[in-house]
Design a protein around this motif. Structure first.
Motif, mmCIF file in Angstrom:
data_model
loop_
_atom_site.group_PDB
_atom_site.id
_atom_site.type_symbol
_atom_site.label_atom_id
_atom_site.label_comp_id
_atom_site.label_asym_id
_atom_site.label_seq_id
_atom_site.Cartn_x
_atom_site.Cartn_y
_atom_site.Cartn_z
ATOM 1 N N PRO A 1 53.062 57.853 54.924
ATOM 2 C CA PRO A 1 51.779 57.229 55.252
ATOM 3 C C PRO A 1 51.991 56.005 56.143
ATOM 4 O O PRO A 1 53.018 55.318 56.037
ATOM 5 N N VAL A 2 51.046 55.752 57.029
ATOM 6 C CA VAL A 2 51.116 54.578 57.896
ATOM 7 C C VAL A 2 50.624 53.378 57.092
ATOM 8 O O VAL A 2 49.490 53.349 56.618
ATOM 9 N N THR A 3 51.496 52.392 56.929
ATOM 10 C CA THR A 3 51.149 51.194 56.163
ATOM 11 C C THR A 3 51.387 49.953 57.012
ATOM 12 O O THR A 3 52.091 50.000 58.020
ATOM 13 N N ARG A 4 50.811 48.865 56.596
ATOM 14 C CA ARG A 4 51.074 47.580 57.245
ATOM 15 C C ARG A 4 52.312 46.952 56.611
ATOM 16 O O ARG A 4 52.654 47.271 55.471
ATOM 17 N N PRO A 5 52.993 46.040 57.322
ATOM 18 C CA PRO A 5 54.186 45.402 56.744
ATOM 19 C C PRO A 5 53.917 44.740 55.400
ATOM 20 O O PRO A 5 54.769 44.782 54.502
ATOM 21 N N SER A 6 52.742 44.138 55.237
ATOM 22 C CA SER A 6 52.435 43.450 53.982
ATOM 23 C C SER A 6 52.265 44.424 52.821
ATOM 24 O O SER A 6 52.255 44.012 51.662
ATOM 25 N N GLU A 7 52.142 45.731 53.126
ATOM 26 C CA GLU A 7 52.017 46.741 52.068
ATOM 27 C C GLU A 7 53.370 47.333 51.677
ATOM 28 O O GLU A 7 53.459 48.123 50.750
ATOM 29 N N ARG A 8 54.422 46.941 52.413
ATOM 30 C CA ARG A 8 55.748 47.465 52.111
ATOM 31 C C ARG A 8 56.422 46.658 51.015
ATOM 32 O O ARG A 8 56.121 45.497 50.794
ATOM 33 N N ARG A 9 57.398 47.283 50.383
ATOM 34 C CA ARG A 9 58.198 46.551 49.409
ATOM 35 C C ARG A 9 59.132 45.606 50.142
ATOM 36 O O ARG A 9 59.669 45.942 51.191
ATOM 37 N N PRO A 10 59.342 44.418 49.611
ATOM 38 C CA PRO A 10 60.274 43.491 50.253
ATOM 39 C C PRO A 10 61.694 44.027 50.218
ATOM 40 O O PRO A 10 62.049 44.850 49.388
ATOM 41 N N GLY A 11 62.483 43.551 51.168
ATOM 42 C CA GLY A 11 63.894 43.908 51.152
ATOM 43 C C GLY A 11 64.306 44.811 52.289
ATOM 44 O O GLY A 11 65.453 44.799 52.711
ATOM 45 N N ALA A 12 63.378 45.628 52.792
ATOM 46 C CA ALA A 12 63.733 46.522 53.892
ATOM 47 C C ALA A 12 63.931 45.709 55.156
ATOM 48 O O ALA A 12 63.095 44.907 55.525
#
Length: 555
Positions: A537-548
């Motif tokens: 799914p296309v997500t925004r950076p703020s919706e990603r888990r930290p660390g990547a």
């Protein structure tokens, strides 16, 4: 402003009141008509639906009255029974008082259930009124969702308000093959789909559902009449406290997923829905924010510096007087703030752009040149290459005692500016009056919720346009979270960001704020394409888990 001068309003000057019923469209401020903007600029009173108040208020003049639609007036009745004043009462009261009223509604006034009654009230009271149409939600939202309502083959289009639709209405729409545009709420979509299936529509008929249409919060789901309930449940959209929010559902073959994938122009913008921090002064951020909006982003301006007058103004005063008395051959502007500082001194002395007659004017870049043109001055020199002090020196002519009657340059600039330009001009044979025109100081900290969003990953990206913006933002608000995309205007700014513990993801190919915004948009597009290619799914950076971690990109 029009190409030929100021817009002259053709609204009549009335001794009595006047009402304009105005359609504010589905939510995108850019969908207001020119006539709507003109009417708002003339309003004494603005009575607007809460959903569109922010859309229209920015076009109203300063001091316009904006009464709330429901006002509890305890003082009007001796018994202390609250009196609820509705929109019609507010409008009529203001109009009868001789004021010009704008009554703004969502979408189009002709499709608003209450506006007709308000118009009749005006007519009965002899209050003149007019109607400024707006883009109806049922038309504008499908267009932004990438769902055309008709094609070359043609088809009937039926508009249904699920809240008031009768059994006969559902039966007629269900028995036809018309495209149905249904206005309903998120938690009532499945029920509306069931009504159409019960009336004869096939369960596999394509369906799109769009919430917050035409805004950067827009979200669209594609399903069929038979699967929409399951799709919304799997997407964890329902159950939700937002279930009451309005949506537009389009039923018919033009809602097919394959077609919408090709036509969803709005939600596929490279930075769609991204909340981007712009740490610049209000004046500097305006054009950059406009550019970010064109990519679908939601810019949030946080000033990191404040501009103040020099501590001792005498040097600036002498230099401005020298402009008038012929002391200088050139004046060089290295920022919009320098233009503003000189302009303010001119106005203080009763001068205008004519005082530049006979003086050559240089601007460090396009934005500074635009500020000069706004002042009434066309610069003689703008760098043909890099828009910086070094780029300006590349094009600056050496002093020639034969052709240059005066050897002196006036350089109004910030107190913390570098010496690059001064040294370069001296090397070219010029004398330089290096004058502090303004001081830059660290701005006050932003509100607490903004600081928390910065540190907690609430922003998707931040644009750093100088080393000082890095230092000042971290100083007044804290370090951006590691999920936030960091974009820097050049290597020096990137180095400062890294020294503050930030990972730089995007580096502008040129030292230009507009190239920086473009580089961020390219990064967003690449990120979107990679997600689609991977089937994610296309997500925004703020919706990603930290660390990547992400690689720095340049364009």
């Amino acid at each position: 402003m029009s190409p030929t001068g100021p817009v002259v309003s053709d609204f009549p000057v009335l001794s009595s009141g006047h009402v304009t019923f105005l359609g504010a469209g589905p939510g995108d401020p850019g969908l207001l008509t020119l006539r709507a903007v003109e009417a708002l600029a003339s309003a004494d009173v603005l009575v607007a639906e809460p959903e569109v108040l922010d859309v229209v208020r920015c076009h109203a003049r300063a001091g316009v009255s904006t009464p709330e639609l429901a006002v509890v007036d305890m003082a009007s009745t001796p018994a202390g029974v609250p009196v609820l004043r509705d929109a019609a009462n507010l409008v009529m009261e203001a109009a009868k008082g001789g004021r010009r009223v704008v009554r703004a509604v969502t979408g189009d006034p002709g499709l608003d259930g209450n506006t007709g009654a308000e118009m009749l009230a005006c007519a009965a009271a002899g209050v003149p009124f007019e109607v400024v149409p707006g883009i109806a939600n049922a038309v504008g939202v499908p267009a932004y969702a990438g769902v055309p309502l008709r094609d070359a083959q043609g088809a009937d289009v039926r508009f249904v308000d699920a809240r008031t639709a009768s059994d006969r209405c559902w039966s007629e729409v269900g028995a036809s093959d018309a495209t149905a545009v249904v206005s309903t709420s998120l938690d009532s979509v499945a029920a509306a789909a069931g009504e159409l299936v019960s009336a004869g529509r096939k369960p596999d008929t394509p369906l799109t559902v769009t919430i917050a249409g035409t805004t950067t919060r827009q979200r669209t789901w594609t399903a069929t009449l038979g699967t929409i309930a399951q799709v919304l449940k799997q997407a964890k959209v329902l159950p939700s406290p937002e279930g009451h929010l309005p949506v537009i559902a389009v039923v018919g073959e033009r809602s097919s997923a394959a077609q919408r994938d090709q036509l969803a122009w709005f939600e596929s913008k490279p930075l769609f829905g991204w909340k981007v921090l712009v740490p610049r002064t209000k004046e500097q951020a305006a054009s950059l924010s406009d550019q970010l909006r064109s990519y679908g982003a939601v810019p949030h301006e946080v000033p990191t510096i404040a501009v103040e007058p020099p501590r001792t103004p005498q040097q600036m005063e002498r230099a401005v007087k020298g402009l008038v008395t012929g002391r200088y051959e050139w004046i060089a502007f290295t920022s919009v703030n320098a233009v503003k500082a000189v302009r303010e001194k001119f106005e203080e002395y009763g001068l205008d752009a004519r005082a530049f007659a006979g003086i050559k004017v240089a601007a460090v870049g396009e934005q500074t040149a635009a500020a000069l043109v706004d002042f009434g001055v066309k610069p003689d020199l703008v760098p043909s290459g890099e828009q910086s002090a070094a780029g300006l020196l590349e094009d600056w002519p050496p002093y020639d005692p034969v052709f240059d009657p005066i050897d002196r340059v006036f350089l109004p600039r910030a107190d913390i500016a570098t010496e690059t330009l001064v040294a370069g001009l001296i090397e070219l044979g010029w004398e330089v009056d290096d004058v502090t025109a303004y001081r830059t100081v660290r701005a006050s900290p932003p509100p607490a919720d903004t600081r928390e969003a910065i540190k907690g990953g609430g922003f998707d990206a931040v644009l750093f346009t100088s080393s000082s913006t890095v230092r000042n933002l971290v100083g007044i608000a804290g370090k951006p979270h590691n999920v936030t995309v960091i974009a820097c205007i050049g290597p020096a700014t990137a180095k400062t960001a890294e020294e503050h513990g930030l990972r730089v993801d995007v580096l502008s190919p040129e030292p230009s704020v507009h190239k920086l915004a473009q580089a961020l948009a390219d990064f967003g597009a690449q990120r979107r394409d990679a997600a689609k290619e991977a089937g994610d799914p296309v997500t925004r950076p703020s919706e990603r888990r930290p660390g990547a971690r992400r690689r720095r990109t340049t364009t």
